[in-house]
Design a protein around this motif. Structure first.
Motif, PDB file in Angstrom:
ATOM      1  N   UNK A 242       0.815  -1.210   0.000  1.00  0.00           N
ATOM      2  CA  UNK A 242       0.000   0.000   0.000  1.00  0.00           C
ATOM      3  C   UNK A 242       0.849   1.261   0.000  1.00  0.00           C
ATOM      4  N   UNK A 243       0.165   2.410   0.095  1.00  0.00           N
ATOM      5  CA  UNK A 243       0.838   3.715   0.049  1.00  0.00           C
ATOM      6  C   UNK A 243       1.634   3.968   1.330  1.00  0.00           C
ATOM      7  N   UNK A 244       2.551   4.906   1.243  1.00  0.00           N
ATOM      8  CA  UNK A 244       3.340   5.332   2.401  1.00  0.00           C
ATOM      9  C   UNK A 244       2.642   6.511   3.067  1.00  0.00           C
ATOM     10  N   UNK A 245       2.359   6.407   4.354  1.00  0.00           N
ATOM     11  CA  UNK A 245       1.708   7.491   5.084  1.00  0.00           C
ATOM     12  C   UNK A 245       2.660   8.678   5.217  1.00  0.00           C
ATOM     13  N   UNK A 246       2.148   9.908   5.312  1.00  0.00           N
ATOM     14  CA  UNK A 246       3.009  11.104   5.429  1.00  0.00           C
ATOM     15  C   UNK A 246       3.876  11.079   6.684  1.00  0.00           C
ATOM     16  N   UNK A 247       5.011  11.761   6.602  1.00  0.00           N
ATOM     17  CA  UNK A 247       5.937  11.795   7.728  1.00  0.00           C
ATOM     18  C   UNK A 247       5.460  12.640   8.893  1.00  0.00           C
ATOM     19  N   UNK A 248       4.579  13.613   8.652  1.00  0.00           N
ATOM     20  CA  UNK A 248       4.214  14.570   9.695  1.00  0.00           C
ATOM     21  C   UNK A 248       3.488  13.940  10.876  1.00  0.00           C
ATOM     22  N   UNK A 249       2.873  12.772  10.682  1.00  0.00           N
ATOM     23  CA  UNK A 249       2.160  12.139  11.783  1.00  0.00           C
ATOM     24  C   UNK A 249       3.018  11.257  12.663  1.00  0.00           C
ATOM     25  N   UNK A 250       4.281  11.055  12.280  1.00  0.00           N
ATOM     26  CA  UNK A 250       5.139  10.100  12.973  1.00  0.00           C
ATOM     27  C   UNK A 250       6.019  10.780  14.011  1.00  0.00           C
ATOM     28  N   UNK A 251       6.038  10.202  15.231  1.00  0.00           N
ATOM     29  CA  UNK A 251       6.817  10.752  16.345  1.00  0.00           C
ATOM     30  C   UNK A 251       7.658   9.639  16.973  1.00  0.00           C
ATOM     31  N   UNK A 252       8.970   9.868  17.061  1.00  0.00           N
ATOM     32  CA  UNK A 252       9.867   8.953  17.763  1.00  0.00           C
ATOM     33  C   UNK A 252       9.745   9.291  19.247  1.00  0.00           C
ATOM     34  N   UNK A 253       9.181   8.370  20.059  1.00  0.00           N
ATOM     35  CA  UNK A 253       8.842   8.715  21.438  1.00  0.00           C
ATOM     36  C   UNK A 253       9.701   8.030  22.494  1.00  0.00           C
ATOM     37  N   UNK A 254      10.451   7.006  22.135  1.00  0.00           N
ATOM     38  CA  UNK A 254      11.260   6.343  23.166  1.00  0.00           C
ATOM     39  C   UNK A 254      12.330   5.466  22.545  1.00  0.00           C
ATOM     40  N   UNK A 255      13.461   5.423  23.212  1.00  0.00           N
ATOM     41  CA  UNK A 255      14.519   4.478  22.913  1.00  0.00           C
ATOM     42  C   UNK A 255      14.898   3.855  24.242  1.00  0.00           C
ATOM     43  N   UNK A 256      14.911   2.528  24.304  1.00  0.00           N
ATOM     44  CA  UNK A 256      14.991   1.825  25.581  1.00  0.00           C
ATOM     45  C   UNK A 256      16.358   1.167  25.737  1.00  0.00           C
ATOM     46  N   UNK A 257      16.915   1.296  26.954  1.00  0.00           N
ATOM     47  CA  UNK A 257      18.244   0.773  27.264  1.00  0.00           C
ATOM     48  C   UNK A 257      18.194  -0.028  28.558  1.00  0.00           C
ATOM     49  N   UNK A 258      19.254  -0.785  28.781  1.00  0.00           N
ATOM     50  CA  UNK A 258      19.376  -1.513  30.034  1.00  0.00           C
ATOM     51  C   UNK A 258      19.340  -0.537  31.210  1.00  0.00           C
ATOM     52  N   UNK A 259      18.720  -0.966  32.298  1.00  0.00           N
ATOM     53  CA  UNK A 259      18.542  -0.094  33.464  1.00  0.00           C
ATOM     54  C   UNK A 259      19.865   0.382  34.050  1.00  0.00           C
ATOM     55  N   UNK A 260      20.955  -0.352  33.822  1.00  0.00           N
ATOM     56  CA  UNK A 260      22.240   0.039  34.404  1.00  0.00           C
ATOM     57  C   UNK A 260      22.727   1.384  33.896  1.00  0.00           C
ATOM     58  N   UNK A 261      22.227   1.839  32.748  1.00  0.00           N
ATOM     59  CA  UNK A 261      22.645   3.137  32.232  1.00  0.00           C
ATOM     60  C   UNK A 261      21.912   4.297  32.909  1.00  0.00           C
ATOM     61  N   UNK A 262      20.807   3.994  33.588  1.00  0.00           N
ATOM     62  CA  UNK A 262      20.091   4.968  34.421  1.00  0.00           C
ATOM     63  C   UNK A 262      19.781   6.278  33.688  1.00  0.00           C
ATOM     64  N   UNK A 263      19.251   6.170  32.492  1.00  0.00           N
ATOM     65  CA  UNK A 263      18.859   7.381  31.767  1.00  0.00           C
ATOM     66  C   UNK A 263      17.591   7.966  32.384  1.00  0.00           C
ATOM     67  N   UNK A 264      17.425   9.273  32.329  1.00  0.00           N
ATOM     68  CA  UNK A 264      16.236   9.909  32.907  1.00  0.00           C
ATOM     69  C   UNK A 264      14.951   9.381  32.279  1.00  0.00           C
ATOM     70  N   UNK A 265      13.921   9.257  33.115  1.00  0.00           N
ATOM     71  CA  UNK A 265      12.595   8.884  32.647  1.00  0.00           C
ATOM     72  C   UNK A 265      11.748  10.142  32.514  1.00  0.00           C
ATOM     73  N   UNK A 266      10.829  10.107  31.549  1.00  0.00           N
ATOM     74  CA  UNK A 266       9.985  11.274  31.308  1.00  0.00           C
ATOM     75  C   UNK A 266       8.691  10.833  30.644  1.00  0.00           C
TER      76      UNK A 266
END
Length: 298
Positions: A242-266
């Motif tokens: 099928x067709x490719x949806x427009x880019x404007x609706x897409x949001x990168x909301x999270x990248x997940x890492x092992x807890x030992x890196x202790x990155x801030x949560x939000x």
């Protein structure tokens, strides 16, 4: 991580630093630096280099396409000089355009790598489903004037969960060596006029999410049945999808890492969906070889 946390202005941070970025991708060719067009990476490196008064190179967790937004893009850089947390954040933001911002900076070990240590990436695709065209949200959501059946879209998407060959949903110019990806979950839900596709995987192919959404909208309109994506997946042929949806609706909301890196949560973005109340890293990752390998790799 509290929403209002004072930034330390006394202790200098050096070495490897991770940072959280938010950006409106409307004016950029995407994350990756290119010679012929504006990129988010080039703007971030320029701003951090001014703060450091030395060249700085930034590595991100996942490259976004032209016009795609991010509310939690994770990146890292090796700071060549010491600056306080406040100086890194406020200094970078003072030198960034208004459509890009550093949300936080935190020290990490030398074994941290924004791309190669990421266990999963998560996106949300936002569709404004109403008869009239949007005005205030025209750059942050894709408009669909036809009524969409979100329940049918959700049902159709479940065949994608797990490890599959996603050749039917990759762009023709995708440079990945393999079309195989492990999709952790995909959920389609309606919230008033908003239809949201929430999707997480170990990684994504070029245009993979936008191609999936394009097919789901066809199901939502009633033009195809709930077995449509299953049939497309089995074909393994992008030219018959099928067709490719427009880019404007897409949001990168999270990248997940092992807890030992202790990155801030939000809170998970975009702000349009703040009422859902979910924060980063709240969902458990599936038990699979990819996750275990990334957690155990040196």
């Amino acid at each position: 991580m509290p929403l209002f946390q004072p930034l330390d202005d006394r202790h200098r941070l050096m070495g490897r630093l991770a940072l959280g970025l938010e950006y409106d991708g409307s004016a950029y060719c995407g994350w990756q630096r290119l010679k012929h067009a504006s990129s988010v990476q080039a703007e971030v490196e320029r701003a951090l280099s001014k703060v450091a008064d030395r060249p700085v190179k930034v590595h991100c967790s996942g490259r976004t396409d032209s016009g795609v937004h991010a509310t939690r893009q994770i990146a890292h850089f090796d700071a060549p000089v010491g600056r306080t947390r406040k100086a890194w954040v406020f200094g970078a933001n003072a030198n960034l355009p208004r459509d890009i911002a550093v949300r936080w900076v935190t020290p990490v070990g030398d074994d941290f790598h924004a791309r190669f240590k990421a266990l999963a990436r998560r996106y949300r695709y936002v569709i404004l489903n109403q008869p009239s065209r949007p005005v205030l949200e025209r750059a942050n959501a894709t408009w669909c004037r036809d009524p969409l059946d979100a329940d049918a879209m959700h049902q159709a998407a479940q065949c994608l969960v797990g490890e599959h060959d996603f050749s039917s949903f990759r762009a023709a110019g995708c440079q990945s060596k393999t079309p195989w990806r492990h999709l952790h979950f995909v959920e389609v839900s309606r919230h008033g006029a908003l239809v949201v596709v929430d999707i997480q995987a170990n990684a994504f192919l070029h245009h993979m999410i936008r191609n999936i959404v394009g097919a789901l909208v066809t199901v939502g309109r009633g033009e195809q049945g709930t077995d449509y994506l299953s049939r497309l997946l089995a074909l393994g042929d992008r030219t018959r999808a099928d067709v490719t949806a427009p880019g404007c609706g897409l949001h990168f909301v999270d990248s997940i890492y092992d807890e030992r890196f202790a990155l801030p949560r939000e809170p998970l973005g975009p702000i349009l969906l703040a009422f859902l109340g979910e924060w980063t890293g709240e969902r458990e990752l599936p038990h699979c070889p990819w996750v275990e390998f990334r957690k155990g790799s040196a």
